[in-house]
Enzyme design. Structure first.
Site, PDB file in Angstrom:
ATOM      1  N   SER A  94      55.055  50.809 115.881  1.00 42.19           N
ATOM      2  CA  SER A  94      54.365  52.037 115.474  1.00 42.19           C
ATOM      3  C   SER A  94      53.002  52.147 116.143  1.00 42.19           C
ATOM      4  O   SER A  94      52.649  53.177 116.723  1.00 42.19           O
ATOM      5  CB  SER A  94      54.218  52.045 113.943  1.00 42.19           C
ATOM      6  OG  SER A  94      53.441  53.141 113.520  1.00 42.19           O
ATOM      7  N   LYS A 118      51.857  54.553 119.929  1.00 38.85           N
ATOM      8  CA  LYS A 118      50.799  55.569 119.984  1.00 38.85           C
ATOM      9  C   LYS A 118      49.718  55.191 121.002  1.00 38.85           C
ATOM     10  O   LYS A 118      49.175  56.069 121.685  1.00 38.85           O
ATOM     11  CB  LYS A 118      50.198  55.763 118.591  1.00 38.85           C
ATOM     12  CG  LYS A 118      51.156  56.407 117.589  1.00 38.85           C
ATOM     13  CD  LYS A 118      50.459  56.826 116.325  1.00 38.85           C
ATOM     14  CE  LYS A 118      50.208  55.663 115.388  1.00 38.85           C
ATOM     15  NZ  LYS A 118      51.399  55.250 114.630  1.00 38.85           N
ATOM     16  N   ARG A 166      59.215  54.453 106.094  1.00 38.43           N
ATOM     17  CA  ARG A 166      58.835  53.047 105.963  1.00 38.43           C
ATOM     18  C   ARG A 166      58.208  52.778 104.606  1.00 38.43           C
ATOM     19  O   ARG A 166      58.363  51.695 104.038  1.00 38.43           O
ATOM     20  CB  ARG A 166      57.878  52.642 107.078  1.00 38.43           C
ATOM     21  CG  ARG A 166      58.563  52.488 108.430  1.00 38.43           C
ATOM     22  CD  ARG A 166      57.577  52.242 109.552  1.00 38.43           C
ATOM     23  NE  ARG A 166      56.694  51.148 109.248  1.00 38.43           N
ATOM     24  CZ  ARG A 166      55.448  51.042 109.709  1.00 38.43           C
ATOM     25  NH1 ARG A 166      54.954  51.988 110.484  1.00 38.43           N
ATOM     26  NH2 ARG A 166      54.705  50.006 109.399  1.00 38.43           N
ATOM     27  N   ASP A 216      57.997  57.663 116.152  1.00 42.77           N
ATOM     28  CA  ASP A 216      57.237  56.981 115.114  1.00 42.77           C
ATOM     29  C   ASP A 216      56.854  57.961 114.007  1.00 42.77           C
ATOM     30  O   ASP A 216      56.960  57.643 112.820  1.00 42.77           O
ATOM     31  CB  ASP A 216      55.983  56.347 115.706  1.00 42.77           C
ATOM     32  CG  ASP A 216      55.077  55.771 114.629  1.00 42.77           C
ATOM     33  OD1 ASP A 216      55.536  54.874 113.906  1.00 42.77           O
ATOM     34  OD2 ASP A 216      53.935  56.229 114.509  1.00 42.77           O
ATOM     35  N   HIS A 240      42.112  49.806 117.894  1.00 40.46           N
ATOM     36  CA  HIS A 240      42.871  50.117 116.689  1.00 40.46           C
ATOM     37  C   HIS A 240      42.557  49.074 115.637  1.00 40.46           C
ATOM     38  O   HIS A 240      42.497  47.879 115.921  1.00 40.46           O
ATOM     39  CB  HIS A 240      44.378  50.121 116.960  1.00 40.46           C
ATOM     40  CG  HIS A 240      45.174  50.417 115.718  1.00 40.46           C
ATOM     41  ND1 HIS A 240      45.434  51.700 115.294  1.00 40.46           N
ATOM     42  CD2 HIS A 240      45.722  49.598 114.780  1.00 40.46           C
ATOM     43  CE1 HIS A 240      46.121  51.661 114.166  1.00 40.46           C
ATOM     44  NE2 HIS A 240      46.310  50.399 113.833  1.00 40.46           N
TER      45      HIS A 240
END
Length: 446
Positions: free
Chosen positions: A196, A200, A181, A174, A95
């Site tokens: 968040s 995932k 947000r 989320d 990520h």
């Protein structure tokens, strides 16, 4: 949201009010309290304005690691999880916190897969100055990026890798709170970012995770201390959920590589996979690929990992793996084998250096904003994209330039070219004294 009865809505409203009050007064929230608030919101029992108030309160007062883990679990609960044990080999995921010209997923994923490690990547779209992986890949004709769960397993089995759009069924909590947000100015809150992202990643079900946390002007969190704190929080949180993880702090004080824009970035990624060395891109991608290989096999040394990476880049396996994967997901192979067939803008406008000197700064936000001006990015979720548009940056920090040298080329067919030229010009600061190149990899956090 689902219709609520007056009784259940009133009870939920009282619960979230009590949680807001408790956090405002400095009390730690329990896991059942956090799960109750998120569950009530997902089920439609509390309105947006109350959830917005809750998010703003926890951002102001802070969450410790136990509370952040409870929020992560609440985000995951009620959603799907991929069962990657059926793949039969270790599976890794990465990520990035995002940035201008960040095409690392397009480079790293086929490298890792060509080295024999399965990689599953669910990616998103871009908004504002930072591009999204899905937007970049949509410039490839025919490529499908909306795979269902069975198709994910099938593609991984055939090619060793998969890149697809994020599933709305993963981490529904989320997904329900994400938009709030933005309007509550809590986008940059570290616990909320960490919950968040990790929710995932846990739902994806990989064995190992490498986090590419950007720092610098173009990053989500600009300061290195804040980026380090985010990285440390995410690594600790991932381990709470049994996910082997490490974070790499990488630079985003100038664009990553040369290309900024969707098809332009795909072309540049393919060049790297053919073995070309691209300043600002090749080196950090190698570091990320090494970390992913070691995440799959902790006994693998850095030297052995680097040897594997060098081999698949030199012999073309990484490039061929990208072509094979994209073809299995529906892409037209002849387009990727001849990248000039990818979308190409009809106009190219150069921006020239006005003086001699050394490049001291290349603002990633200004470059990203210029790309948005000509249609390569979007300022709203439904804005159209020109997949051919973008910029190619010819000089990086530390380069010597002469007056009249091309600093950047703007590729465009529509959009506000005058504003794009102005922003691209302002992105560069040229000084009289030599300037060292940017450090691309700052720190590894394990």
């Amino acid at each position: 949201m689902p219709t609520q009865t007056a009784a259940t809505g009133a009870n939920a409203s009282l619960r979230v009010q009590a949680s807001i009050t408790a956090k405002r007064e400095g009390r730690l929230l329990t896991e059942p309290e956090i799960a109750g608030v998120v569950g009530d919101f997902v089920a439609g029992r509390i309105p947006d304005y109350q959830m917005a108030a809750w998010l703003a309160t926890v951002a102001c007062r802070g969450l410790n690691l136990d509370e952040t883990a409870a929020l992560t679990r609440a985000y995951i609960d009620g959603g799907d999880r991929l069962d990657l044990t059926r793949v039969g080999r270790p599976v890794v995921d990465k990520h990035s916190t995002g940035g201008v010209g960040d095409k690392a997923t397009l480079v790293v994923t086929p490298i890792v897969a060509a080295c024999g490690v399965r990689m599953v990547k669910m990616s998103g779209r871009g908004l504002g100055h930072a591009g999204g992986t899905i937007d970049k890949l949509e410039s490839i004709p025919g490529l499908r990026l909306d795979l269902n769960t069975d198709e994910v397993y099938s593609v991984v089995d055939q090619t060793g890798m998969v890149i697809t759009g994020q599933s709305s069924s993963l981490a529904p909590g989320d997904g329900a709170t994400y938009a709030l947000r933005d309007v509550t100015a809590t986008v940059e809150d570290i616990p909320l970012i960490a919950a968040s992202i990790i929710s995932k990643k846990v739902a994806v079900g990989a064995d190992g995770l490498v986090l590419d946390v950007k720092t610098g002007e173009g990053a989500l969190i600009r300061g290195q201390d804040g980026a380090r704190a985010l990285a440390q929080t995410m690594v600790a949180l991932a381990r709470r959920f049994g996910l082997r993880s490490q974070a790499i702090l990488t630079d985003m004080s100038e664009p990553m590589g040369r290309a900024v824009g969707n098809a332009l970035e795909v072309k540049e990624a393919l060049n790297v996979l053919r073995g070309e060395e691209v300043p600002g891109l090749s080196a950090p991608c190698r570091v990320l690929a090494r970390a992913l290989l070691q995440s799959a096999d902790p006994n693998l040394s850095g030297i052995e990992a680097d040897q594997r990476i060098n081999r698949v880049l030199k012999n073309g396996e990484a490039h061929d793996r990208f072509i094979h994967w994209a073809t299995v997901q529906g892409a037209e192979p002849h387009v990727l084998e001849e990248p000039d067939r990818l979308p190409t803008a009809p106009c190219v406008t150069p921006v020239f250096a006005s003086r001699d000197g050394w490049v001291h700064r290349v603002s990633p936000r200004a470059i990203g904003s210029a790309a948005v001006r000509v249609g390569a990015g979007r300022l709203s979720a439904r804005a159209p994209l020109d997949h051919a548009a973008g910029l190619v940056v010819h000089h990086r920090v530390g380069d010597r330039v002469d007056a009249g040298d091309v600093l950047v080329e703007i590729h465009h067919s529509w959009g506000n070219i005058n504003a794009a030229v102005q922003e691209a010009t302002q992105a560069f600061v040229i000084g009289d004294e030599p300037c060292p190149p940017t450090t691309q990899v700052h720190e590894v956090i394990t």
